[in-house]
Scaffold this motif. Structure first.
Motif, PDB file in Angstrom:
ATOM      1  N   TYR A  42       2.861 -31.347 -10.161  1.00 38.41           N
ATOM      2  CA  TYR A  42       1.888 -31.017  -9.116  1.00 38.41           C
ATOM      3  C   TYR A  42       2.642 -30.522  -7.876  1.00 38.41           C
ATOM      4  O   TYR A  42       3.405 -29.588  -7.947  1.00 38.41           O
ATOM      5  CB  TYR A  42       1.002 -32.222  -8.810  1.00 38.41           C
ATOM      6  N   TRP A  43       2.416 -31.146  -6.732  1.00 33.25           N
ATOM      7  CA  TRP A  43       3.155 -30.787  -5.517  1.00 33.25           C
ATOM      8  C   TRP A  43       3.534 -32.071  -4.815  1.00 33.25           C
ATOM      9  O   TRP A  43       3.048 -33.163  -5.155  1.00 33.25           O
ATOM     10  CB  TRP A  43       2.324 -29.834  -4.644  1.00 33.25           C
ATOM     11  N   TRP A  44       4.431 -31.980  -3.832  1.00 33.13           N
ATOM     12  CA  TRP A  44       5.005 -33.196  -3.258  1.00 33.13           C
ATOM     13  C   TRP A  44       3.959 -34.103  -2.620  1.00 33.13           C
ATOM     14  O   TRP A  44       4.110 -35.325  -2.582  1.00 33.13           O
ATOM     15  CB  TRP A  44       6.092 -32.842  -2.245  1.00 33.13           C
ATOM     16  N   GLY A  45       2.856 -33.543  -2.096  1.00 35.14           N
ATOM     17  CA  GLY A  45       1.836 -34.378  -1.470  1.00 35.14           C
ATOM     18  C   GLY A  45       1.143 -35.318  -2.436  1.00 35.14           C
ATOM     19  O   GLY A  45       0.543 -36.325  -2.031  1.00 35.14           O
ATOM     20  N   SER A  46       1.235 -35.037  -3.736  1.00 31.70           N
ATOM     21  CA  SER A  46       0.572 -35.902  -4.724  1.00 31.70           C
ATOM     22  C   SER A  46       1.187 -37.291  -4.769  1.00 31.70           C
ATOM     23  O   SER A  46       0.541 -38.240  -5.225  1.00 31.70           O
ATOM     24  CB  SER A  46       0.635 -35.257  -6.113  1.00 31.70           C
ATOM     25  N   VAL A  47       2.439 -37.446  -4.297  1.00 32.62           N
ATOM     26  CA  VAL A  47       3.057 -38.777  -4.304  1.00 32.62           C
ATOM     27  C   VAL A  47       2.351 -39.709  -3.317  1.00 32.62           C
ATOM     28  O   VAL A  47       2.459 -40.942  -3.439  1.00 32.62           O
ATOM     29  CB  VAL A  47       4.567 -38.716  -3.993  1.00 32.62           C
ATOM     30  N   PHE A  48       1.641 -39.151  -2.344  1.00 35.06           N
ATOM     31  CA  PHE A  48       0.869 -39.964  -1.398  1.00 35.06           C
ATOM     32  C   PHE A  48      -0.595 -40.112  -1.825  1.00 35.06           C
ATOM     33  O   PHE A  48      -1.228 -41.121  -1.529  1.00 35.06           O
ATOM     34  CB  PHE A  48       0.929 -39.346   0.006  1.00 35.06           C
ATOM     35  N   LEU A  49      -1.123 -39.086  -2.511  1.00 37.75           N
ATOM     36  CA  LEU A  49      -2.541 -39.107  -2.887  1.00 37.75           C
ATOM     37  C   LEU A  49      -2.888 -40.260  -3.818  1.00 37.75           C
ATOM     38  O   LEU A  49      -4.023 -40.734  -3.826  1.00 37.75           O
ATOM     39  CB  LEU A  49      -2.941 -37.781  -3.538  1.00 37.75           C
ATOM     40  N   ILE A  50      -1.921 -40.707  -4.625  1.00 32.65           N
ATOM     41  CA  ILE A  50      -2.228 -41.777  -5.578  1.00 32.65           C
ATOM     42  C   ILE A  50      -2.618 -43.076  -4.873  1.00 32.65           C
ATOM     43  O   ILE A  50      -3.258 -43.949  -5.461  1.00 32.65           O
ATOM     44  CB  ILE A  50      -1.038 -42.047  -6.530  1.00 32.65           C
ATOM     45  N   ASN A  51      -2.234 -43.214  -3.591  1.00 36.97           N
ATOM     46  CA  ASN A  51      -2.595 -44.435  -2.854  1.00 36.97           C
ATOM     47  C   ASN A  51      -4.089 -44.501  -2.534  1.00 36.97           C
ATOM     48  O   ASN A  51      -4.664 -45.592  -2.422  1.00 36.97           O
ATOM     49  CB  ASN A  51      -1.825 -44.504  -1.527  1.00 36.97           C
ATOM     50  N   ILE A  52      -4.724 -43.344  -2.355  1.00 39.59           N
ATOM     51  CA  ILE A  52      -6.075 -43.319  -1.790  1.00 39.59           C
ATOM     52  C   ILE A  52      -7.113 -43.946  -2.716  1.00 39.59           C
ATOM     53  O   ILE A  52      -7.874 -44.827  -2.293  1.00 39.59           O
ATOM     54  CB  ILE A  52      -6.450 -41.877  -1.393  1.00 39.59           C
ATOM     55  N   PRO A  53      -7.204 -43.559  -4.010  1.00 41.29           N
ATOM     56  CA  PRO A  53      -8.206 -44.220  -4.862  1.00 41.29           C
ATOM     57  C   PRO A  53      -7.957 -45.713  -5.034  1.00 41.29           C
ATOM     58  O   PRO A  53      -8.901 -46.510  -5.105  1.00 41.29           O
ATOM     59  CB  PRO A  53      -8.092 -43.467  -6.196  1.00 41.29           C
ATOM     60  N   LEU A  54      -6.674 -46.109  -5.071  1.00 36.75           N
ATOM     61  CA  LEU A  54      -6.370 -47.533  -5.210  1.00 36.75           C
ATOM     62  C   LEU A  54      -6.794 -48.310  -3.968  1.00 36.75           C
ATOM     63  O   LEU A  54      -7.350 -49.413  -4.068  1.00 36.75           O
ATOM     64  CB  LEU A  54      -4.878 -47.724  -5.462  1.00 36.75           C
ATOM     65  N   MET A  55      -6.549 -47.747  -2.790  1.00 38.34           N
ATOM     66  CA  MET A  55      -6.971 -48.411  -1.561  1.00 38.34           C
ATOM     67  C   MET A  55      -8.498 -48.436  -1.435  1.00 38.34           C
ATOM     68  O   MET A  55      -9.073 -49.407  -0.941  1.00 38.34           O
ATOM     69  CB  MET A  55      -6.351 -47.721  -0.342  1.00 38.34           C
ATOM     70  N   ALA A  56      -9.161 -47.357  -1.882  1.00 40.10           N
ATOM     71  CA  ALA A  56     -10.626 -47.326  -1.847  1.00 40.10           C
ATOM     72  C   ALA A  56     -11.215 -48.412  -2.735  1.00 40.10           C
ATOM     73  O   ALA A  56     -12.305 -48.936  -2.467  1.00 40.10           O
ATOM     74  CB  ALA A  56     -11.131 -45.953  -2.287  1.00 40.10           C
ATOM     75  N   LEU A  57     -10.500 -48.780  -3.793  1.00 38.41           N
ATOM     76  CA  LEU A  57     -10.967 -49.845  -4.682  1.00 38.41           C
ATOM     77  C   LEU A  57     -10.609 -51.225  -4.153  1.00 38.41           C
ATOM     78  O   LEU A  57     -11.434 -52.143  -4.147  1.00 38.41           O
ATOM     79  CB  LEU A  57     -10.353 -49.641  -6.070  1.00 38.41           C
ATOM     80  N   ILE A  58      -9.366 -51.367  -3.687  1.00 37.85           N
ATOM     81  CA  ILE A  58      -8.883 -52.705  -3.334  1.00 37.85           C
ATOM     82  C   ILE A  58      -9.450 -53.207  -2.011  1.00 37.85           C
ATOM     83  O   ILE A  58      -9.558 -54.417  -1.796  1.00 37.85           O
ATOM     84  CB  ILE A  58      -7.341 -52.710  -3.310  1.00 37.85           C
ATOM     85  N   LEU A  59      -9.853 -52.303  -1.119  1.00 38.70           N
ATOM     86  CA  LEU A  59     -10.380 -52.735   0.178  1.00 38.70           C
ATOM     87  C   LEU A  59     -11.677 -53.525   0.028  1.00 38.70           C
ATOM     88  O   LEU A  59     -11.774 -54.659   0.528  1.00 38.70           O
ATOM     89  CB  LEU A  59     -10.573 -51.527   1.096  1.00 38.70           C
ATOM     90  N   PRO A  60     -12.706 -53.026  -0.683  1.00 37.19           N
ATOM     91  CA  PRO A  60     -13.914 -53.851  -0.854  1.00 37.19           C
ATOM     92  C   PRO A  60     -13.680 -55.077  -1.744  1.00 37.19           C
ATOM     93  O   PRO A  60     -14.259 -56.142  -1.506  1.00 37.19           O
ATOM     94  CB  PRO A  60     -14.921 -52.884  -1.490  1.00 37.19           C
ATOM     95  N   VAL A  61     -12.832 -54.924  -2.764  1.00 39.17           N
ATOM     96  CA  VAL A  61     -12.548 -56.082  -3.628  1.00 39.17           C
ATOM     97  C   VAL A  61     -11.841 -57.167  -2.837  1.00 39.17           C
ATOM     98  O   VAL A  61     -12.166 -58.364  -2.950  1.00 39.17           O
ATOM     99  CB  VAL A  61     -11.698 -55.643  -4.842  1.00 39.17           C
ATOM    100  N   GLY A  62     -10.867 -56.775  -2.009  1.00 37.43           N
ATOM    101  CA  GLY A  62     -10.159 -57.754  -1.184  1.00 37.43           C
ATOM    102  C   GLY A  62     -11.074 -58.418  -0.175  1.00 37.43           C
ATOM    103  O   GLY A  62     -10.968 -59.621   0.079  1.00 37.43           O
ATOM    104  N   ARG A  63     -11.965 -57.634   0.420  1.00 36.54           N
ATOM    105  CA  ARG A  63     -12.898 -58.200   1.403  1.00 36.54           C
ATOM    106  C   ARG A  63     -13.819 -59.230   0.752  1.00 36.54           C
ATOM    107  O   ARG A  63     -14.184 -60.243   1.364  1.00 36.54           O
ATOM    108  CB  ARG A  63     -13.725 -57.076   2.041  1.00 36.54           C
TER     109      ARG A  63
END
Length: 566
Positions: free
Chosen positions: A185-206
């Motif tokens: 892909y491109w170098w920015g994809s190494v950061f994009l993988i965090n976003i869906p995981l954080m979108a899931l873990i934030l409500p689950v953690g709360r």
């Protein structure tokens, strides 16, 4: 009624309800779900510490950063994270560890999005700094919540084993995953993988994570927290600059190092004078706590320094691709996972002293085995060495973290976790600086007198193996070939010298570990972490002052450990 809406639904839980919720989680099966959430948090933080390394060439080609900007793109995350661990660890003890953790999740997700789509170096540096702030909020909170929801020491040892194994997975998976993403892909994809995981873990953690606090008497020492942050930042920055090839006496390395050390001395003196300190310095009067912290520093010093040299060896001497390099390091990861999975059983059987010492000795043996590496690939030797290295270091880190966390009072768990994580970061920085300096000192003399190579070109080649290859390619002919051969040979010689020095440090760690307790004490915590909370109308017990634990005539929460008096 206060705290309820007209429909009778509770808006905010009272202190006794929050404590009851925590006790229910700590005593039920949900505590393992809590551990799963905390482990996912840790994977993301550990992953981001290493995933960018293989993407640096692509970032350089796309954003065209200057040399200083490139350095800050790589270093902004660990520097900011290390400097703020004490601040957020102690703040979590005051305002709530779950609250700090959830805020860290949100900030981490936002910063990842900014980093992924950064169109210039300044934006990427700022995003990496924000990621460091998020990481500093997440790391001590995960360990302090783990300390709270696992009051039983044997279960806590198992949980810490899983926690440390997951950290190893995250750190070691970074180069492999990063290499795959950059390649496809491109170098920015190494950061994009965090976003869906954080979108899931934030409500689950709360929904799932319990809120917990430590001692809250007196005001939070804002000035002390900022002093600690500035002090750690100065020390880590100075150590990193020394490890980047600058002489330790160079002003760019010496000034921040001395300033940071002075600020940390002021921080310690301030904490000793305050009635309600951020970190109770009496913890350091306990041999177990201080020795555990020292062992963490030494273990990380060896791990990060050796991993850095191993990556350079695999890529520059054996000419493996970044993805192939990451795959070659996987045995180290799998061995670390095995050590974490079996750590609780081992600690229960042999005790902290033997376990930490044995881990250091195994690692020293692995390092000495790796001195057999040469100019040609020996995959079986490398695999055996990496397996021993991963298992030995993870054994040491597991037992040291468990001993440190169990020695700290539960109300100071955030501060203790922050000390452990700061030691982790300092050890990593010192490893790069110390072992890198040893490597450079052993590597450079071999290039001083190469036939046909001008003195100024030889001096440039002595800076690094990569630079030597570039100069050799520019020279061409017999002189270029001679420089290429001399650089490879000198690098392998320097690697051998560095490995021997590292083995000596590891054996010193094995001796240091003899100050740890011989047996794993499993008596019920005197801090009452596993006691039920007060009911409605009952007084909230005052948190005890952190200090040396006084053995209580309490009934043990386990059967006696075989071979140890009850």
């Amino acid at each position: 009624m206060s705290g309820t809406n007209p429909g009778g639904h509770n808006r905010t839980p009272s202190p006794w309800q929050a404590r009851a919720r925590l006790t229910a989680v700590a005593g039920g099966t949900n505590r393992w779900l809590v551990l799963a959430v905390l482990c996912v948090s840790l994977v993301l933080v550990a992953l981001d510490a290493t995933i960018l390394h293989v993407a640096v060439p692509a970032v350089t080609e796309d954003l065209r950063p200057g040399a200083i900007e490139l350095l800050w793109i790589v270093d902004a995350y660990p520097l900011v994270c290390a400097s703020l661990l004490i601040l957020f660890g102690t703040l979590g003890d005051r305002v709530g560890r779950r609250r700090i953790l959830l805020l860290g999740y949100g900030l981490f997700g936002v910063a990842s999005a900014i980093a992924a789509f950064a169109d210039n170096a300044s934006v990427l540096i700022a995003a990496r700094a924000l990621l460091g702030i998020g990481g500093a909020m997440i790391m001590p909170a995960t360990l302090s919540i783990l300390r709270q929801v696992f009051p039983d020491r044997r279960e806590r040892a198992l949980a810490i084993g899983i926690w440390t194994a997951v950290a190893a997975i995250g750190a070691a998976s970074g180069p492999v995953l990063g290499g795959f993403l950059v390649q496809h892909y491109w170098w920015g994809s190494v950061f994009l993988i965090n976003i869906p995981l954080m979108a899931l873990i934030l409500p689950v953690g709360r929904w799932l994570l319990p809120e917990s606090r430590g001692a809250s008497d007196g005001p939070w020492d804002v000035l002390g927290a900022l002093t600690a942050a500035a002090g750690v930042l100065g020390v880590v920055l100075g150590v990193k600059r020394a490890g980047a090839g600058q002489n330790l006496l160079d002003l760019k390395a010496l000034v921040p190092l001395l300033l940071g050390a002075a600020l940390l001395v002021l921080f310690v003196r301030r904490q000793k004078r305050r009635a309600h300190p951020l970190i109770d310095m009496r913890m350091f009067s306990r041999a177990t706590f201080t020795t555990s912290v020292g062992c963490i520093v030494l273990a990380m010093l060896a791990l990060v320094g050796l991993e850095l040299l191993a990556v350079q060896y695999l890529q520059l001497v054996l000419h493996l691709s970044p993805l192939e390099t990451g795959l070659r390091l996987l045995p180290l990861t799998f061995a670390a996972m095995a050590a974490g999975a079996t750590g609780s059983y081992t600690l229960h059987r042999v005790g902290p002293r033997t376990m930490v010492s044995l881990g250091f000795v195994l690692t020293a043996l692995a390092v000495l085995l790796l001195t057999l590496m040469g100019l040609h690939d020996r995959p079986v030797l490398l695999t055996a060495g990496f397996v021993l290295l991963g298992f030995g270091l993870q054994t040491t880190l597991f037992a040291a973290y468990e001993s440190m966390l169990s020695e700290a009072p539960v109300e100071a768990a955030g501060g203790a976790a922050a000390i452990g994580e700061t030691s982790y970061q300092l050890g990593a920085g010192m490893g790069i600086a110390l072992l890198g300096s040893v490597m450079n000192a052993a590597y450079a003399p071999g290039l001083a007198d190469v036939a046909g190579v001008p003195a100024d070109q030889a001096a440039g080649a002595a800076h690094s193996l990569g630079e030597a290859y570039a100069i050799a390619g520019h020279l061409g002919g017999a002189a270029g070939d001679a420089l290429y051969t001399a650089a490879r040979t000198s690098f392998v010689y320097g690697l051998h010298v560095t490995l021997v020095v590292s083995a000596g440090l590891l054996l010193a760690g094995a001796v240091m570990a003899l100050k740890l307790p011989k047996a794993m004490e499993c008596a019920a915590d005197a801090d009452g972490a596993d006691a039920p909370g007060p009911g409605p109308g009952q007084a909230q017990p005052k948190s005890p002052v952190a200090g040396p634990k006084i053995p209580a005539p309490a009934k043990p929460d386990h059967a006696p450990v075989p071979g140890r008096p009850a």
